[in-house]
Design an enzyme around this catalytic site. Structure first.
Site, PDB file in Angstrom:
ATOM      1  N   HIS A   1      -7.126   6.863  -2.689  1.00 26.33           N
ATOM      2  CA  HIS A   1      -7.885   5.799  -1.670  1.00 26.33           C
ATOM      3  C   HIS A   1      -7.294   5.243  -0.542  1.00 26.33           C
ATOM      4  O   HIS A   1      -7.768   4.582  -0.020  1.00 26.33           O
ATOM      5  CB  HIS A   1      -8.503   4.858  -2.816  1.00 26.33           C
ATOM      6  CG  HIS A   1      -7.464   3.867  -3.167  1.00 26.33           C
ATOM      7  ND1 HIS A   1      -6.376   3.998  -3.943  1.00 26.33           N
ATOM      8  CD2 HIS A   1      -7.380   2.588  -2.947  1.00 26.33           C
ATOM      9  CE1 HIS A   1      -5.733   3.056  -4.130  1.00 26.33           C
ATOM     10  NE2 HIS A   1      -6.225   1.805  -3.338  1.00 26.33           N
TER      11      HIS A   1
ATOM     12  N   HIS B   1       0.962  -1.178  -0.075  1.00 26.92           N
ATOM     13  CA  HIS B   1       0.048   0.063  -0.166  1.00 26.92           C
ATOM     14  C   HIS B   1       0.798   1.255   0.113  1.00 26.92           C
ATOM     15  O   HIS B   1       0.862   1.747   0.985  1.00 26.92           O
ATOM     16  CB  HIS B   1      -0.899   0.057   1.046  1.00 26.92           C
ATOM     17  CG  HIS B   1      -1.892  -1.152   1.060  1.00 26.92           C
ATOM     18  ND1 HIS B   1      -2.037  -2.359   1.783  1.00 26.92           N
ATOM     19  CD2 HIS B   1      -3.222  -1.091   0.284  1.00 26.92           C
ATOM     20  CE1 HIS B   1      -2.855  -2.986   1.507  1.00 26.92           C
ATOM     21  NE2 HIS B   1      -3.754  -2.203   0.549  1.00 26.92           N
TER      22      HIS B   1
ATOM     23  N   PHE C   1       2.656   4.630  -2.917  1.00 26.92           N
ATOM     24  CA  PHE C   1       2.361   5.471  -4.133  1.00 26.92           C
ATOM     25  C   PHE C   1       2.302   4.534  -5.565  1.00 26.92           C
ATOM     26  O   PHE C   1       1.388   5.104  -6.373  1.00 26.92           O
ATOM     27  CB  PHE C   1       3.156   6.639  -4.097  1.00 26.92           C
ATOM     28  CG  PHE C   1       2.972   7.622  -5.108  1.00 26.92           C
ATOM     29  CD1 PHE C   1       1.855   8.443  -5.166  1.00 26.92           C
ATOM     30  CD2 PHE C   1       4.026   7.703  -6.450  1.00 26.92           C
ATOM     31  CE1 PHE C   1       1.640   9.399  -6.138  1.00 26.92           C
ATOM     32  CE2 PHE C   1       3.414   8.667  -7.331  1.00 26.92           C
ATOM     33  CZ  PHE C   1       2.374   9.122  -7.094  1.00 26.92           C
ATOM     34  N   ARG C   2       3.234   3.503  -5.522  1.00 27.56           N
ATOM     35  CA  ARG C   2       3.117   2.767  -6.860  1.00 27.56           C
ATOM     36  C   ARG C   2       1.741   2.296  -6.848  1.00 27.56           C
ATOM     37  O   ARG C   2       1.203   2.074  -7.953  1.00 27.56           O
ATOM     38  CB  ARG C   2       4.278   2.183  -6.923  1.00 27.56           C
ATOM     39  CG  ARG C   2       4.322   1.199  -8.155  1.00 27.56           C
ATOM     40  CD  ARG C   2       5.632   0.575  -8.346  1.00 27.56           C
ATOM     41  NE  ARG C   2       6.816   1.133  -8.072  1.00 27.56           N
ATOM     42  CZ  ARG C   2       7.237   1.932  -8.939  1.00 27.56           C
ATOM     43  NH1 ARG C   2       6.969   1.994 -10.353  1.00 27.56           N
ATOM     44  NH2 ARG C   2       8.704   2.530  -8.694  1.00 27.56           N
TER      45      ARG C   2
END
Length: 568
Positions: free
Chosen positions: A341, A301, A303-304
């Site tokens: 999200h 979880h 940024f990629r």
């Protein structure tokens, strides 16, 4: 059998092979090559040197039951190569993270540095600073035996104690006066902008005065932007890259953080969101930078993952011609919700938050604590004028955007999977794009599809994501065991394997959800459902080793189960 593909020159060339033949021309302008060689144990143990075409692979290492090694090799002359590093990936057993080892020389003293493949460049810099006993603000350089500079990044070539890199440090003296002067300059710009705007509001007929003041205002605004903005590298994207960005086969592993931010900018521009909502391009970049900073360095979880989910949504929008069906407000909600999200995800799921009685669980009364937190962080960033990409939209429009983003981010909670999918199924036969309830049910399913869409991508893109997620799960289960908390079987490194994790999830969650979406958009059958079925077939032929297949017990629609317990 050889599987080769042409990539941009800046990217790694990956070769998946058991027996390949490579020609020297493939090595032109490529600095590093990653070669993955599948083999049996006896083959690996017996071979110390292997020739593949014109490439020599040296220092083969036996790895037991692990079925694949990743070798990082560098070019020496015309088509010659030498192994300088390797990383073991997860085979049929549990995830295995072999730390990378480098040796450095600090003031004549050799030290050993270990770091995980999940470390960032900043993490490595921090380790080097600790080893050298200097401030983390110091400038640091590494040089090899030849005096050449060595990049400080997770891809840094490993070395030996005898060939230790020399660490050179330089103190960077911070100037409080300089920082204070910069802050004063920013405040001065803000005051000047306010004064000019106020002066202009009192001028009605004097066009010349207005023209002069407008020019002055623009000059002050430019000075302000220069004061508060970092310098960004500009990337020129080829038409091939722009088209590739629209496809679900897009390989997210080849792009650095700055490049991903530029690609996200491209998505906002190509969908006409920047123009429609009068977004300041500088604020958009600053916002994306804040988004990146607000994602933690988790194995999964991160940024990629945020970029991966957003790119898949962008692909669905193009494959299904969504621009003809959705409003521009719906489009900006979908893209922005994808980006936001998982903001500030701590790497531990809702079950852990609730069982451990964390601050997030207490704050949100055990009701989707993570998703509530993601929303809160998203709008905290947007509340800052320097990072508010919707600053130029009217209050009614922003209110609609805010409600939509919250609705979609909350829908990413897997505990709501069955409820959201059932609501969408009820509307399919009579679906009306003008009906807000129908539209919201569709958008909820769309963002969840994108959130867990990794298996839609080619196996060489999706496989590393499974490793990353399992690693994150194993970290959580280890902590739960230590704290005496309940441990989900699908997170236990002693009870789960790759195939056992994925077979049930693809069969009972992914395929049914994507097939349901295909009833409304038949274009997704070939683009997404067929790749999922191929992935399922691939996992079904893998040995499961009789370990518990947790996900097979978690079927959507079963009220006694929770679809939070799945591999994403």
């Amino acid at each position: 059998m050889t599987k080769q593909r042409r990539l941009p020159k800046r990217a790694f060339l990956r070769v998946w092979t058991a027996d390949v033949s490579l020609t020297p021309d493939r090595f032109e302008n490529i600095i590093d090559i990653v070669v993955r060689v599948s083999h049996k144990r006896e083959l690996a143990d017996s071979m110390r040197r292997k020739r593949i075409g014109n490439v020599w692979l040296e220092e083969y290492v036996g790895v037991g039951s692990i079925s694949a090694d990743i070798y990082l090799i560098s070019i020496h002359g015309q088509g010659e190569a030498k192994v300088i590093a390797y990383q073991i990936t997860m085979g049929s057993g549990s995830s295995h993270d072999t730390p990378k080892t480098i040796y450095i020389s600090v003031a004549g003293k050799r030290q050993k540095i270990l770091f995980s493949r999940y470390c960032s460049s900043k993490d490595i810099l921090d380790l080097l600073a600790q080893a050298a006993g200097v401030s983390q603000e110091s400038r640091m350089f590494l040089k090899d035996e030849d005096g050449s500079l060595v990049v400080i990044a997770p891809t840094i070539p490993v070395n030996t104690r005898q060939s230790a890199y020399v660490l050179i440090t330089e103190d960077v003296k911070q100037s409080p006066v300089g920082d204070y002067t910069k802050l004063m300059a920013i405040d001065h710009c803000k005051e000047e902008i306010a004064k000019v705007k106020e002066h202009m509001s009192h001028i009605e007929d004097d066009r010349t005065a207005k023209t002069v003041l407008s020019k002055k205002l623009k000059d002050i605004q430019k000075a302000y932007i220069r004061s508060v903005n970092p310098t960004y590298t500009k990337y020129i994207m080829s038409q091939e890259t722009l088209e590739y960005l629209k496809k679900p086969t897009f390989d997210v592993w080849y792009w650095a953080t700055n490049e991903m931010m530029c690609l996200l900018e491209q998505i906002y521009n190509e969908l006409n969101l920047v123009k429609t909502f009068n977004m300041d391009p500088v604020v958009l970049r600053r916002w994306l930078n804040r988004i990146d900073q607000s994602y933690r360095n988790n194995p999964f979880h991160n940024f990629r993952h945020c970029f991966c989910v957003t790119q898949m949504m962008y692909g669905i929008i193009h494959i299904c011609d969504m621009r003809d069906k959705l409003s521009i407000i719906d489009m900006v909600i979908l893209i922005t919700a994808c980006i936001c999200h998982d903001l500030d995800h701590p790497g531990y799921n809702n079950s852990y938050q609730i069982n451990a009685k964390t601050e997030l669980a207490l704050r949100y009364n055990n009701q989707s604590p993570l998703e509530n937190h993601h929303c809160a962080v998203a709008f905290q960033i947007l509340s800052d004028p320097d990072t508010n990409i919707f600053a130029n939209t009217d209050s009614a429009t922003f209110s609609s955007i805010r409600s939509g983003i919250i609705l979609l981010v909350m829908a990413t909670d897997m505990a709501k999977h069955t409820e959201n999918l059932s609501a969408f199924k009820c509307n399919i036969d009579k679906f009306d794009f003008e009906n807000k309830e129908h539209l919201h049910s569709l958008m909820k399913v769309m963002i969840k599809c994108c959130d867990i869409s990794n298996e839609v991508r080619p196996s060489d893109v999706s496989d590393p994501w499974v490793d990353c997620l399992l690693e994150e799960y194993f970290i959580q289960s280890d902590r739960e065991k230590a704290a005496g908390l309940p441990v989900a079987a699908f997170m236990d490194r002693d009870k789960v394997t790759k195939p056992s994790a994925q077979i049930g999830f693809i069969k009972f969650v992914l395929i049914p959800m994507f097939e349901t979406l295909t009833q409304l958009f038949p274009q997704l059958l070939e683009a997404m459902v067929m790749p999922l079925k191929e992935a399922l077939s691939r996992y079904e032929v893998m040995p499961i080793d009789n370990k518990l297949t947790t996900v097979e017990k978690i079927i959507p629609g079963d009220e006694s189960s929770t679809t939070d317990n799945v591999i994403l």
